[in-house]
Design an enzyme around this catalytic site. Sequence first.
Site, PDB file in Angstrom:
ATOM      1  NE  ARG A  15      23.189  12.581 101.362  1.00  0.00           N
ATOM      2  CZ  ARG A  15      22.062  12.815 101.374  1.00  0.00           C
ATOM      3  NH1 ARG A  15      20.743  12.959 100.818  1.00  0.00           N
ATOM      4  NH2 ARG A  15      21.632  14.015 102.781  1.00  0.00           N
TER       5      ARG A  15
ATOM      6  CE  LYS B 146      26.287  16.902 108.191  1.00  0.00           C
ATOM      7  NZ  LYS B 146      25.501  16.021 107.985  1.00  0.00           N
TER       8      LYS B 146
HETATM    9  P1  AP5 Z   1      19.022  18.200 108.881  1.00  0.00           P
HETATM   10  O1  AP5 Z   1      19.479  18.792 109.586  1.00  0.00           O
HETATM   11  O2  AP5 Z   1      18.986  17.862 107.537  1.00  0.00           O
HETATM   12  O3  AP5 Z   1      20.433  16.826 108.759  1.00  0.00           O
HETATM   13  P2  AP5 Z   1      21.662  17.295 108.112  1.00  0.00           P
HETATM   14  O4  AP5 Z   1      22.907  16.535 109.023  1.00  0.00           O
HETATM   15  O5  AP5 Z   1      22.589  18.425 108.058  1.00  0.00           O
HETATM   16  O6  AP5 Z   1      21.500  16.577 106.987  1.00  0.00           O
HETATM   17  P3  AP5 Z   1      22.652  16.136 104.963  1.00  0.00           P
HETATM   18  O7  AP5 Z   1      21.407  16.023 105.078  1.00  0.00           O
HETATM   19  O8  AP5 Z   1      21.554  17.808 104.720  1.00  0.00           O
HETATM   20  O9  AP5 Z   1      23.014  15.918 105.559  1.00  0.00           O
HETATM   21  P4  AP5 Z   1      23.967  15.540 104.390  1.00  0.00           P
HETATM   22  O10 AP5 Z   1      25.587  15.945 105.213  1.00  0.00           O
HETATM   23  O11 AP5 Z   1      24.394  14.751 103.626  1.00  0.00           O
HETATM   24  O12 AP5 Z   1      24.062  17.162 103.111  1.00  0.00           O
HETATM   25  P5  AP5 Z   1      24.163  18.616 102.724  1.00  0.00           P
HETATM   26  O13 AP5 Z   1      23.350  19.127 102.461  1.00  0.00           O
HETATM   27  O14 AP5 Z   1      26.260  19.087 103.651  1.00  0.00           O
HETATM   28  O15 AP5 Z   1      17.987  17.003 109.334  1.00  0.00           O
HETATM   29  C1  AP5 Z   1      17.549  16.015 108.737  1.00  0.00           C
HETATM   30  C2  AP5 Z   1      16.103  15.477 109.683  1.00  0.00           C
HETATM   31  O16 AP5 Z   1      16.567  14.946 110.592  1.00  0.00           O
HETATM   32  C3  AP5 Z   1      15.264  16.846 109.231  1.00  0.00           C
HETATM   33  O17 AP5 Z   1      14.403  16.845 108.566  1.00  0.00           O
HETATM   34  C4  AP5 Z   1      15.256  16.944 110.142  1.00  0.00           C
HETATM   35  O18 AP5 Z   1      13.774  18.416 110.694  1.00  0.00           O
HETATM   36  C5  AP5 Z   1      15.069  15.849 110.863  1.00  0.00           C
HETATM   37  N1  AP5 Z   1      15.891  16.090 112.666  1.00  0.00           N
HETATM   38  C6  AP5 Z   1      17.082  17.024 112.941  1.00  0.00           C
HETATM   39  N2  AP5 Z   1      17.409  16.897 114.390  1.00  0.00           N
HETATM   40  C7  AP5 Z   1      16.094  15.620 114.918  1.00  0.00           C
HETATM   41  C8  AP5 Z   1      15.777  15.127 115.615  1.00  0.00           C
HETATM   42  N3  AP5 Z   1      16.692  15.415 116.916  1.00  0.00           N
HETATM   43  N4  AP5 Z   1      15.263  14.284 115.770  1.00  0.00           N
HETATM   44  C9  AP5 Z   1      14.631  13.677 114.995  1.00  0.00           C
HETATM   45  N5  AP5 Z   1      14.495  14.827 113.392  1.00  0.00           N
HETATM   46  C10 AP5 Z   1      15.277  15.390 113.896  1.00  0.00           C
HETATM   47  O19 AP5 Z   1      25.644  17.880 101.124  1.00  0.00           O
HETATM   48  C11 AP5 Z   1      24.821  17.190 100.075  1.00  0.00           C
HETATM   49  C12 AP5 Z   1      26.129  17.440  99.340  1.00  0.00           C
HETATM   50  O20 AP5 Z   1      26.891  18.690  98.730  1.00  0.00           O
HETATM   51  C13 AP5 Z   1      26.877  16.111  99.342  1.00  0.00           C
HETATM   52  O21 AP5 Z   1      26.524  14.819 100.011  1.00  0.00           O
HETATM   53  C14 AP5 Z   1      27.996  16.608  98.412  1.00  0.00           C
HETATM   54  O22 AP5 Z   1      27.617  16.048  97.795  1.00  0.00           O
HETATM   55  C15 AP5 Z   1      27.587  17.919  98.669  1.00  0.00           C
HETATM   56  N6  AP5 Z   1      28.782  17.938  99.700  1.00  0.00           N
HETATM   57  C16 AP5 Z   1      28.744  19.248 101.064  1.00  0.00           C
HETATM   58  N7  AP5 Z   1      29.181  19.872 101.780  1.00  0.00           N
HETATM   59  C17 AP5 Z   1      31.096  18.718 100.749  1.00  0.00           C
HETATM   60  C18 AP5 Z   1      31.818  18.842 101.091  1.00  0.00           C
HETATM   61  N8  AP5 Z   1      32.824  19.424 102.293  1.00  0.00           N
HETATM   62  N9  AP5 Z   1      33.284  18.493  99.806  1.00  0.00           N
HETATM   63  C19 AP5 Z   1      32.523  17.501  99.410  1.00  0.00           C
HETATM   64  N10 AP5 Z   1      31.241  17.655  98.998  1.00  0.00           N
HETATM   65  C20 AP5 Z   1      30.328  18.047  99.529  1.00  0.00           C
END
Ligand code: AP5
Length: 225
Positions: A182, A24
Amino acid sequence: MAMNQLPRVKHPNLVLLGPPGAGKGTQAVRLAQDLGVPQLSTGDIFRNAIARDTPMGRAAKGYMDQGQLVPDPVVIGVVEEALGRPEVSAGFILDGFPRTVPQAEALERILAAQGQSLLRAILLVVPEAAVVERIAGRRTCGSCQATYHVIHAPPKKAGICDRCGGMLIQRSDEMPEAVAARLAVYHRQTEPLVSWYQQRDLLTRVDGMGPPEAVAARLRNAAAL
Ligand code: AP5
């Protein structure tokens, strides 16, 4: 308009849905550039608050390290404030919000109060084994939060951010126990949003497998609907 920018859709208000590690953040940055609108990542907002040791950051850290969601009222307050800023008035890409049905309802209410609505909720479809592998190999810049992958998207110099020269780190929620938590939280609290948006005829599924450029092209098509 830059060569690779898409023709402007009125208020391209988009939500990117998908499990942790689906890509994402990677795709939200590209799509935001293509559409010329800001990307809003609730995860990045909380990580910034933690880095600055603000009261909100201290409150969010415990939930995030354990792979649990930050409580709805806190997240909704953060997003409501962000969506009130002038730079968001022409559209936005929301990455990581909403994650619960009450958050989706709040988004609907916030936008309606501004005379706006959501254009699409785009679900990045990636199998669980692939997201686990993506999270295990992810490295994040401690300064500018740019993300890399040790195999799929390595930096030019190991451990150093191409963009700002900052140190690349592993996030505190990338330990195997936190990743398992998660994923469980995603299935229990976030996946119901798929049918919630489907019922409102707002859901578009996009295959998140393959090279990031191929996924980006599919997303551009979906966003241009
Ligand atoms: P990446 O782009 O980083 O993936 P992502 O989906 O953004 O993963 P996140 O782990 O950041 O998502 P998340 O939703 O758990 O975390 P968030 O920060 O929102 O890609 C992942 C990896 O894959 C990278 O190394 C990338 O290079 C690689 N990659 C990408 N595309 C690729 C491809 N096509 N092929 C191969 N490799 C690829 O949230 C973190 C925490 O914050 C949550 O757990 C929660 O505690 C809190 N939080 C955030 N938002 C909320 C909310 N709305 N409500 C409550 N708590 C929240």
